[in-house]
Design a protein around this motif. Structure first.
Motif, PDB file in Angstrom:
ATOM      1  N   CYS A 594       0.840  -1.198   0.000  1.00  0.00           N
ATOM      2  CA  CYS A 594       0.000   0.000   0.000  1.00  0.00           C
ATOM      3  C   CYS A 594       0.876   1.249   0.000  1.00  0.00           C
ATOM      4  O   CYS A 594       2.096   1.164   0.157  1.00  0.00           O
ATOM      5  CB  CYS A 594      -0.932   0.008   1.214  1.00  0.00           C
ATOM      6  SG  CYS A 594      -2.172  -1.304   1.217  1.00  0.00           S
ATOM      7  N   TYR A 624      -8.203   2.235   2.554  1.00  0.00           N
ATOM      8  CA  TYR A 624      -8.161   1.292   3.663  1.00  0.00           C
ATOM      9  C   TYR A 624      -8.060   1.978   5.017  1.00  0.00           C
ATOM     10  O   TYR A 624      -8.408   1.388   6.039  1.00  0.00           O
ATOM     11  CB  TYR A 624      -6.976   0.337   3.493  1.00  0.00           C
ATOM     12  CG  TYR A 624      -7.109  -0.526   2.263  1.00  0.00           C
ATOM     13  CD1 TYR A 624      -7.977  -1.601   2.236  1.00  0.00           C
ATOM     14  CD2 TYR A 624      -6.368  -0.241   1.113  1.00  0.00           C
ATOM     15  CE1 TYR A 624      -8.107  -2.384   1.108  1.00  0.00           C
ATOM     16  CE2 TYR A 624      -6.492  -1.023  -0.019  1.00  0.00           C
ATOM     17  CZ  TYR A 624      -7.369  -2.097  -0.016  1.00  0.00           C
ATOM     18  OH  TYR A 624      -7.501  -2.859  -1.145  1.00  0.00           O
ATOM     19  N   LYS A 640      -4.207   1.141  -2.226  1.00  0.00           N
ATOM     20  CA  LYS A 640      -3.372   0.126  -2.856  1.00  0.00           C
ATOM     21  C   LYS A 640      -2.299   0.793  -3.722  1.00  0.00           C
ATOM     22  O   LYS A 640      -2.569   1.773  -4.397  1.00  0.00           O
ATOM     23  CB  LYS A 640      -4.219  -0.792  -3.730  1.00  0.00           C
ATOM     24  CG  LYS A 640      -4.763  -2.023  -3.020  1.00  0.00           C
ATOM     25  CD  LYS A 640      -3.649  -3.002  -2.693  1.00  0.00           C
ATOM     26  CE  LYS A 640      -4.168  -4.301  -2.102  1.00  0.00           C
ATOM     27  NZ  LYS A 640      -4.934  -5.090  -3.055  1.00  0.00           N
TER      28      LYS A 640
END
Length: 865
Positions: A594, A624, A640
């Motif tokens: 990430c 996230y 990501k």
């Protein structure tokens, strides 16, 4: 107010020593009710002390010295030696410039050892524990020797087979050749040299001349002693290693500083005065309160104003100024015992008297450019033992010294970095140099720089506590001012953060290689100690948590240490061990790789409404974790890595290059591109001024009379298009060589005159309906029945159109785009054996507004993948 007025009259005539003895000096002016020490302190704390005269300069290690590898050619180019000399010549020029600008300034320079010398010292320590230290002692000595030779401070004796009448221009080549030969020499073949002089004797003479032999001999004695201890009492090795490692590194720093001091004195026409850093800095905690390793290798110092030290340095400076000796003969370098004894015997009044002498008068010998030089990384504990300041020790040394001397400024010089930019210049060359920031913003920025940090983040704490500004300079751009870091109160444009202040985005950065752990458990709800148990597992396995976000049943964290992620066949990685320990507590989902995308600046929480259009760029991204610090300094999104390629450039373009953004000249400087155009080989730097965008006069102002004539003959209001402006736009599009074909969207403007200009320019037409196709075919019959995907200039991209429109397009030889699978499933006969274009939706929508975003979850366009 009367009391404060009396205080002001009483104390302002005093010297800077006032803050040490201020209570006794002013107590007679205080009223009777101000009797306790704390009350006295409260009164006098409002009285400003005179500005300090001390300037602390941290000079970087040389990028290259003494690193000739074994087996390297003896014919080494002197360019490297010239670069090394230039590195320290720049320091001499800096000192002259600072003392010319402010003659009463007292510079204190912290010298960092070249990395090759420090690496050699560390390798020597490791070799002692293995019993292979003899050869590495020779290697360490050879690196020191070549450092001296490269600086031109010593020329070895000439071999007898070389004519004494040789050109003196070969002296440097001979010196470097001798040093290179010694580096490749081992103990086994030391007697096989063809030269007629003893290299060991030459090096001994060299080290003696430069006053560094004693430091090297101490390293030899300690190495032999530790090796002997290892062979007799192995259990003592661990305890002794930390202490001796501190001495090894300290002596290496001392050797470098003594050599550089001699170079500055002999070749730069300045007068450095060496002072041992162990007399300037004392470790804060005694040995009994921490482990030996932490005490000797990771010490911290108290951030205190040392008035007696300040006055002692002024006294030494005064004595040197009154000396009649020449700069080369005059050597008032202070040892640890000398300085301690003088400081103990000196009273505050004596210091004040010496300081009065120092106030420079016309005719005083300021042309000698007096200043202090000290070594980096080193301090002393309360017992007088040598300790190191840990990671970033060079930066910490300068920061602690600046705090102890109440310096009016600390200058941190690097080899090439001018400080912070508004983004990573390697990704965004248009990123601008940040000229001014405060300690809080700088703390966030320096941690985002990862391994390429401008300085160690810890060095800001002493400077912040003493309110000492930090100025960053680069040797490669020595005439360009870099980033200045100071308290928010000391510059109006950098405002303190509060509920009413206006925020500002100072920089946008991304940090790759991040691992996200999502820990899910209903059992954590209202359970006392759950987080403590979870994070104790992280501590057990040496994993540092960066960002944290929690909900009632989920805790999400990020790790930014990739080296802990992967293991080996035989041993599980720390991350794998952590996951095993967490199995009984929660369900863990590992997401990697990430990237953290961070907006940095004061008061970000106050401008969320202004950032909303820019943050719409994140629409369609799978986020996230979101983290916004309570300080309002940092807003971070974790996404990501493969989806973030264009994220930072798009955010940067929207925030910094948008129409709403105004560059404040007092906060932002030139772009990285503009700075890259300068000469970087330590020459005088001439930086081009930022390019001024030409003022474009709107076409309607130039054609005002024609427009007024139209209004008089036609009905108003009118839509008027300027063919010249359209033609310029078409020409600029055609100049883009990276695009094979250009199509004009009919829905943008179906005006027939505009379409004719597009057709004449050779562009194609993109149609979304049968009506648009018929219009183009009527206007330009030459486009009918051209071969699709070869010479056709018509593109049909409908969305939820009737199947008959697709059939019409195929009959006209138009390139057809299909954007949903339903068409192929319901009407396979229409598309059978046809060449078509497929439009896909990658799931990521980019654009400055919802209405122009044609990808992502909410998009109706394209086949979802």
């Amino acid at each position: 107010s009367d009391v404060m007025a009396q205080l002001g009259n009483a104390v302002f005539p005093l010297s800077p020593s006032f803050h040490e003895s201020k209570l006794s000096n002013v107590s007679r002016f205080l009223p009777n009710f101000v009797s306790s020490p704390s009350e006295r302190e409260a009164y006098v704390s409002h009285v400003p002390t005179p500005e300090s005269r001390f300037l602390v300069i941290k000079w970087p290690s040389a990028s290259r010295c003494g690193d000739t590898e074994a087996g390297a050619s003896e014919d080494t180019s002197p360019t490297d030696a010239a670069s090394l000399r230039n590195h320290y010549t720049c320091l001499g020029e800096c000192i002259k410039q600072r003392l010319t600008e402010r003659p009463d300034c007292v510079p204190v320079v912290v010298i960092s050892s070249p990395s090759v010398l420090l690496e050699a010292a560390n390798q020597l320590m490791s070799s002692i524990l293995k019993g292979t230290h003899t050869q590495l002692l020779d290697a360490f000595r050879s690196h020191v020797y070549q450092f001296i030779v490269d600086l031109g401070l010593y020329v070895p004796p000439e071999p007898t087979h070389i004519s004494t009448k040789a050109d003196t221009s070969n002296r440097e080549t001979r010196a470097r050749s001798a040093a290179s030969r010694f580096i490749t020499k081992t103990k086994a073949d030391s007697s096989s040299h063809q030269t007629q002089f003893n290299l060991d004797e030459s090096i001994l003479e060299c080290l003696t001349k430069l006053d560094v032999l004693s430091y090297y001999q101490e390293i030899v004695q300690l190495a032999e002693g530790l090796a002997l201890t290892r062979s007799i009492v192995p259990s003592m090795t661990g305890v002794m290693t930390a202490r001796l490692e501190a001495t090894f590194i300290s002596n290496t720093e001392l050797i470098t500083t003594q050599i550089v001091t001699r170079f500055l004195r002999e070749q730069c026409q300045v007068q450095p005065i060496f002072i041992d850093a162990r007399e300037l800095l004392q470790a804060e905690k005694p040995l009994g309160q921490q482990s030996e390793t932490v005490h000797y290798l990771y010490a911290s110092c108290a951030v205190n104003d040392n008035a007696k030290l300040q006055h002692k340095l002024i006294q030494v400076l005064n004595q040197e100024k009154q000396s009649t000796l020449s700069p080369v003969q005059s050597q008032h370098d202070r040892t640890r015992s000398d300085l301690s004894e003088d400081m103990d015997n000196m009273t505050i009044r004596e210091a004040e008297e010496h300081e009065e002498v120092d106030r420079h008068e016309p005719g005083s010998p300021l042309n000698r450019f007096l200043f202090f030089v000290t070594q980096a990384q080193t301090a002393a504990d309360r017992q007088g033992d040598t300790v190191l300041l840990g990671s970033g020790g060079s930066d910490m040394s300068a920061a602690y010294i600046a705090a102890a001397l109440s310096a009016f400024r600390m200058e941190l010089w690097t080899n090439s970095s001018l400080g912070f930019f508004t983004s990573d210049p390697t990704q965004i060359p248009s990123a601008r140099l940040i000229l001014h920031t405060d300690y809080n913003e700088a703390q966030e920025l320096v941690t985002m720089y990862s391994n390429d940090a401008v300085f160690h983040p810890r060095c800001l704490d002493p400077l912040r506590e003493r309110n000492t500004p930090l100025h960053i300079f680069a040797i490669a751009y020595k005439d360009v001012a870099g980033t200045v870091i100071r308290s928010s109160a000391s510059k109006a444009t950098v405002r303190p953060v509060d509920s009413k202040s206006t925020g500002q985005v100072k920089a946008i950065y991304s940090k790759r290689g991040t691992t996200v752990l999502s820990m899910e458990s209903v059992g954590m709800w209202q359970q006392v100690g759950f987080l403590a148990e979870v994070f104790s597992a992280f501590k057990r396995h040496g994993l540092s948590v960066d960002l944290v976000s929690t909900s009632e049943t989920n805790v999400t964290v990020t790790l930014d240490s990739p080296e802990h992620i992967t293991g080996t066949r035989r041993q599980r990685s720390p991350l794998q061990q952590l996951l095993h320990d967490l199995e009984g507590l929660c369900t863990v989902d590992v997401i990697q790789p990430c990237v953290c995308v961070s907006l940095i600046g004061n008061g970000l929480r106050n401008i969320f409404h202004e950032l909303t259009p820019s943050l719409n760029i994140l629409s369609g991204q799978e986020i996230y974790l979101v983290s916004q610090s309570a300080s309002g300094l940092n807003l971070t999104f974790v996404v990501k890595e493969q989806e973030s390629t264009d994220l930072v450039p798009l955010l940067y373009e929207s925030i910094f290059n948008g129409k709403e953004h105004k560059w404040a000249p007092e906060d932002f400087g030139r772009t990285f591109q503009q700075l890259s155009l300068t000469e970087t080989n330590n020459k005088t730097v001439t930086v081009p001024e930022p390019a001024v965008e030409p003022v474009t006069v709107p076409w309607w102002e130039n054609k005002r009379s024609q427009l007024l004539d139209l209004v008089s003959t036609e009905h108003s209001p009118l839509y008027v298009y300027d063919s010249e402006s359209i033609q310029k736009a078409l020409d600029s599009l055609k100049a883009v060589t990276a695009v094979d074909k250009l199509f004009f969207a009919i829905k943008a403007n179906p005006h027939k005159s505009i379409l004719k200009l597009v057709h004449e320019a050779g562009l194609g037409f993109e149609c979304v309906s049968q009506d648009e196709l018929e219009l183009i075919l009527e206007l330009f019959p030459d486009l009918i029945h051209l071969q699709p995907f070869v010479d056709s200039r018509l593109l049909f991209t409908p969305n939820f159109a009737d199947i008959r429109e697709y059939e019409f397009a195929f009959r006209q030889g138009v390139m057809v785009t299909v954007d949903n699978l339903n068409l192929l499933e319901v009407h396979p006969e229409v598309f059978r054996n046809k060449s078509i274009l497929l439009r896909f939706d990658s799931g990521v929508g980019l654009g400055h507004h919802d209405k122009v975003r044609t990808g992502g979850y909410n998009s109706k366009f394209g086949i979802s993948i």
